[in-house]
Design an enzyme around this catalytic site. Structure first.
Site, PDB file in Angstrom:
ATOM      1  N   ASN A   9       0.865  -1.293   0.611  1.00  0.00           N
ATOM      2  CA  ASN A   9      -0.472   0.593   0.061  1.00  0.00           C
ATOM      3  C   ASN A   9       1.386   1.179  -0.289  1.00  0.00           C
ATOM      4  O   ASN A   9       1.110   1.777   1.128  1.00  0.00           O
ATOM      5  CB  ASN A   9      -0.920   0.143   1.325  1.00  0.00           C
ATOM      6  CG  ASN A   9      -2.019   1.368   1.476  1.00  0.00           C
ATOM      7  OD1 ASN A   9      -1.992   1.997   0.526  1.00  0.00           O
ATOM      8  ND2 ASN A   9      -1.934   1.202   2.607  1.00  0.00           N
ATOM      9  N   TRP A  10       0.459   2.001  -1.604  1.00  0.00           N
ATOM     10  CA  TRP A  10       1.895   3.541  -0.851  1.00  0.00           C
ATOM     11  C   TRP A  10       1.173   4.036  -0.399  1.00  0.00           C
ATOM     12  O   TRP A  10       1.917   5.215  -0.408  1.00  0.00           O
ATOM     13  CB  TRP A  10       2.222   3.896  -2.735  1.00  0.00           C
ATOM     14  CG  TRP A  10       3.059   2.118  -3.543  1.00  0.00           C
ATOM     15  CD1 TRP A  10       3.391   0.661  -2.890  1.00  0.00           C
ATOM     16  CD2 TRP A  10       2.714   2.449  -4.549  1.00  0.00           C
ATOM     17  NE1 TRP A  10       3.895   0.418  -4.284  1.00  0.00           N
ATOM     18  CE2 TRP A  10       3.897   1.895  -5.360  1.00  0.00           C
ATOM     19  CE3 TRP A  10       3.188   3.452  -5.667  1.00  0.00           C
ATOM     20  CZ2 TRP A  10       3.930   0.934  -6.318  1.00  0.00           C
ATOM     21  CZ3 TRP A  10       3.901   3.193  -7.133  1.00  0.00           C
ATOM     22  CH2 TRP A  10       4.343   1.827  -7.498  1.00  0.00           C
ATOM     23  N   LYS A  11       0.177   4.376  -0.544  1.00  0.00           N
ATOM     24  CA  LYS A  11      -0.802   5.142   0.660  1.00  0.00           C
ATOM     25  C   LYS A  11      -0.152   6.517  -0.912  1.00  0.00           C
ATOM     26  O   LYS A  11       0.271   6.802  -1.466  1.00  0.00           O
ATOM     27  CB  LYS A  11       0.422   5.814   1.473  1.00  0.00           C
ATOM     28  CG  LYS A  11      -0.155   4.179   3.271  1.00  0.00           C
ATOM     29  CD  LYS A  11       0.322   5.070   4.361  1.00  0.00           C
ATOM     30  CE  LYS A  11       0.713   3.033   4.687  1.00  0.00           C
ATOM     31  NZ  LYS A  11       0.496   3.593   6.242  1.00  0.00           N
ATOM     32  N   HIS A  93      -9.220   0.732   4.865  1.00  0.00           N
ATOM     33  CA  HIS A  93      -8.101   0.952   6.141  1.00  0.00           C
ATOM     34  C   HIS A  93      -8.442   1.153   6.582  1.00  0.00           C
ATOM     35  O   HIS A  93      -9.337   2.833   6.752  1.00  0.00           O
ATOM     36  CB  HIS A  93      -7.655   1.546   4.804  1.00  0.00           C
ATOM     37  CG  HIS A  93      -5.791   1.306   5.030  1.00  0.00           C
ATOM     38  ND1 HIS A  93      -5.390   3.082   6.101  1.00  0.00           N
ATOM     39  CD2 HIS A  93      -4.707   0.592   4.459  1.00  0.00           C
ATOM     40  CE1 HIS A  93      -4.214   2.666   6.607  1.00  0.00           C
ATOM     41  NE2 HIS A  93      -3.942   1.968   5.817  1.00  0.00           N
ATOM     42  N   GLU A  95      -7.279   4.505   7.618  1.00  0.00           N
ATOM     43  CA  GLU A  95      -7.286   5.998   7.702  1.00  0.00           C
ATOM     44  C   GLU A  95      -7.835   6.070   7.200  1.00  0.00           C
ATOM     45  O   GLU A  95      -8.220   7.447   7.204  1.00  0.00           O
ATOM     46  CB  GLU A  95      -5.477   5.689   6.788  1.00  0.00           C
ATOM     47  CG  GLU A  95      -4.090   5.708   6.970  1.00  0.00           C
ATOM     48  CD  GLU A  95      -3.189   5.094   6.887  1.00  0.00           C
ATOM     49  OE1 GLU A  95      -2.906   5.209   6.080  1.00  0.00           O
ATOM     50  OE2 GLU A  95      -1.930   4.848   7.824  1.00  0.00           O
ATOM     51  N   GLU A 165      -4.936  -5.082  10.523  1.00  0.00           N
ATOM     52  CA  GLU A 165      -3.826  -4.349  10.872  1.00  0.00           C
ATOM     53  C   GLU A 165      -4.382  -3.259  12.263  1.00  0.00           C
ATOM     54  O   GLU A 165      -5.105  -2.113  12.184  1.00  0.00           O
ATOM     55  CB  GLU A 165      -4.730  -3.915   9.445  1.00  0.00           C
ATOM     56  CG  GLU A 165      -4.051  -3.773   8.271  1.00  0.00           C
ATOM     57  CD  GLU A 165      -3.790  -2.891   7.554  1.00  0.00           C
ATOM     58  OE1 GLU A 165      -2.028  -3.137   6.872  1.00  0.00           O
ATOM     59  OE2 GLU A 165      -4.191  -1.295   7.165  1.00  0.00           O
ATOM     60  N   GLY A 171       2.489   2.493  11.115  1.00  0.00           N
ATOM     61  CA  GLY A 171       3.104   3.207  10.577  1.00  0.00           C
ATOM     62  C   GLY A 171       3.748   3.746  11.922  1.00  0.00           C
ATOM     63  O   GLY A 171       4.657   4.785  11.503  1.00  0.00           O
ATOM     64  N   SER A 210       3.873  -2.136  10.211  1.00  0.00           N
ATOM     65  CA  SER A 210       5.248  -2.148  10.211  1.00  0.00           C
ATOM     66  C   SER A 210       6.044  -3.251  10.506  1.00  0.00           C
ATOM     67  O   SER A 210       6.448  -4.109  10.861  1.00  0.00           O
ATOM     68  CB  SER A 210       5.095  -2.027  11.969  1.00  0.00           C
ATOM     69  OG  SER A 210       5.271  -0.175  11.908  1.00  0.00           O
ATOM     70  N   GLY A 231       2.746  -0.817   4.433  1.00  0.00           N
ATOM     71  CA  GLY A 231       2.870   0.196   3.432  1.00  0.00           C
ATOM     72  C   GLY A 231       3.995   0.619   3.952  1.00  0.00           C
ATOM     73  O   GLY A 231       4.644   0.904   2.755  1.00  0.00           O
TER      74      GLY A 231
END
Ligand code: PEP
Length: 248
Positions: A9-11, A93, A95, A165, A171, A210, A231
């Site tokens: 996931n490149w965000k 997700h 976020e 997650e 992160g 992570s 991530g």
């Protein structure tokens, strides 16, 4: 035997140049018996789809609208993702849940749209630090999973990858221990199995939070951890490939 799955996931990172370079490096690498998917930002999807065409690498959107089409400025539909060559989409997700206040029902509606467009849904569930400290982890992840089972049906999980997650590990550099992750994965699998034994046995449940080259192998060795959603560590192709190797 469930085949391992690793997603990157490149965000909201990268550029057109990075998208071509990263995808090229991953496509050219020798990846073992593991399914790999990349989730770049929307503007780079076509780039990544083109660079990975004909390879084993699948591409997905980081989100998809719960609506089919219409006056929803800023949204991207599952049909559009499919149209540009995606095979998957993330839903729920943390976020999105946290910063965009997506409810369990909205996430379930997104999963329904993703599946209706013949894409694989990667459904993310996970508890916050506060929820874990309050002893509510099982309740929270069970509720998040239940919303999708209720909306889409248990057999829909034949086309869903479930990602555990924990929000406190995303992160932050703080990873769930293999034991902590395994405990939640086993719980999620038991919920799926209670609905349908075959689905319980076959659904891939991957861990995210992570994951790094140094901790991936131990996490992926747990009986109910079928790979990872990555991530930060997917932004360097060497790290991402090392994590794929740990799954292969
Ligand atoms: C993620 O964004 O899904 C994620 C797991 O991030 P990180 O690996 O950086 O914790």
């Amino acid at each position: 035997m469930r085949r391992k799955w690793v997603g990157g996931n490149w965000k909201m990172h990268g550029s057109r140049q990075m998208a071509s370079r990263m995808t090229g490096a991953i496509v050219d690498a020798e990846i073992g018996d593991v399914e790999v998917a990349l989730f770049p930002p929307f503007p780079y999807l076509r780039e990544v789809c083109a660079a990975s065409a004909g390879s084993k690498i699948a591409v997905g959107g980081q989100d998809a609208s719960e609506h089919e089409s219409g006056a929803y400025t800023g949204e991207v539909s599952a049909a559009m993702l499919k149209d540009v060559g995606c095979r998957l989409a993330l839903a729920g997700h943390s976020e999105r849940r946290q910063y965009h206040h997506e409810s369990d029902d909205e996430v379930a509606a997104k999963v329904a749209q993703i599946l209706a467009n013949d894409l694989t849904a990667v459904l993310c569930v996970g508890e916050t630090l506060r929820e874990r400290e309050d002893g509510r982890t099982a309740e929270v992840v069970s509720r998040q999973l239940r919303a999708v089972i209720d909306r889409c049906g248990i057999t829909a999980f034949g086309r869903i990858v479930l990602a555990y997650e924990p929000v406190w590990a995303i992160g932050t550099g703080r990873t769930a221990s293999p034991g902590q992750a395994q405990e939640v994965h086993a719980l999620l699998r038991s919920h799926l199995g209670a609905g349908d034994a075959r689905i319980g046995g076959s659904t891939r449940i991957v861990y995210g939070g992570s994951v790094k080259p140094g901790n991936a192998a131990e996490l992926f060795a747990q009986p109910d951890i079928d790979g990872g959603l990555i991530g930060g560590a997917c932004l360097e192709s060497a790290d991402f490939l090392a994590i794929c190797a740990a799954a292969g």
